[in-house]
Design an enzyme around this catalytic site. Sequence first.
Site, mmCIF file in Angstrom:
data_model
loop_
_atom_site.group_PDB
_atom_site.id
_atom_site.type_symbol
_atom_site.label_atom_id
_atom_site.label_comp_id
_atom_site.label_asym_id
_atom_site.label_seq_id
_atom_site.Cartn_x
_atom_site.Cartn_y
_atom_site.Cartn_z
ATOM 1 N N CYS A 120 -9.166 -7.804 -6.252
ATOM 2 C CA CYS A 120 -8.645 -7.181 -5.030
ATOM 3 C C CYS A 120 -9.743 -7.188 -3.982
ATOM 4 C CB CYS A 120 -8.195 -5.746 -5.323
ATOM 5 S SG CYS A 120 -7.467 -4.888 -3.904
ATOM 6 N N GLU A 163 0.486 -6.814 -3.909
ATOM 7 C CA GLU A 163 0.482 -6.375 -2.514
ATOM 8 C C GLU A 163 1.551 -5.314 -2.254
ATOM 9 O OE1 GLU A 163 -1.975 -7.084 -0.729
ATOM 10 O OE2 GLU A 163 -2.749 -8.646 -2.056
ATOM 11 N N HIS A 166 0.289 -2.006 -3.004
ATOM 12 C CA HIS A 166 -0.493 -1.449 -1.891
ATOM 13 C C HIS A 166 0.417 -0.727 -0.899
ATOM 14 C CE1 HIS A 166 -4.611 -2.634 -2.515
ATOM 15 N NE2 HIS A 166 -4.311 -3.918 -2.689
#
Length: 217
Positions: A120, A163, A166
């Site tokens: 990441c 993602e 996130h």
Amino acid sequence: MSNDLDVIRINTESWKDDLVKPTQIEQVKIEIFPLVPETHPALKKVLPIFDFQNPPVDPNKFASSLVETCKKHNGIGLSANQCGYEYRIFVMGSGDNYVAFYNPEIISVSEKTNNIEEGCLSFLDLFLTLERPEEIEVTYQDFNGERKTTKFTGITARCFQHELDHMNGVLYTHRAKPLALQMAMKRRAKLSEKRRRLQKQLMTKVKNVTKQLARIR
């Protein structure tokens, strides 16, 4: 998500209208965003739906900046909150082919899973092997607000899931088993120390070369 050995592959022929491209009319320098530290509160927030009726930023320009930021750090995926912006959007791709995913969702996942090592951009030198579905069906809006649906497999599916986490304030460290995370943190410390030693050696060499050049003059 950081780029290690795997290369993301996107069917850019079918997605050519979704590709984020700087406007050719406006010769404007695209802004590169700084990455926030791994302790930044934005990384733990559930991001609100991006409102295309009243957008807080220009969707294409913002996505272009995310793309260039991702490229600068050799990543294959980057979400807005990794740069401190609380917009529900991430970009994903490689080379010159990146796609912006506004308001992404996963519709369905395969029963088959795989275990792949993930990195990441928000966590330098930290690599974790996680189990995730191998294939997913997703929906999202492009930078024009048009709703799209497609399927991903392999590393592309993994990057999308990473993602999307996130977007929901979920870090890949949250998905790792405690012992695995502990071991990864130890490996990270060793990598970081090695990086510091190499940087110190490089600086010493630069200083020595500079002194030699000064004597020649």
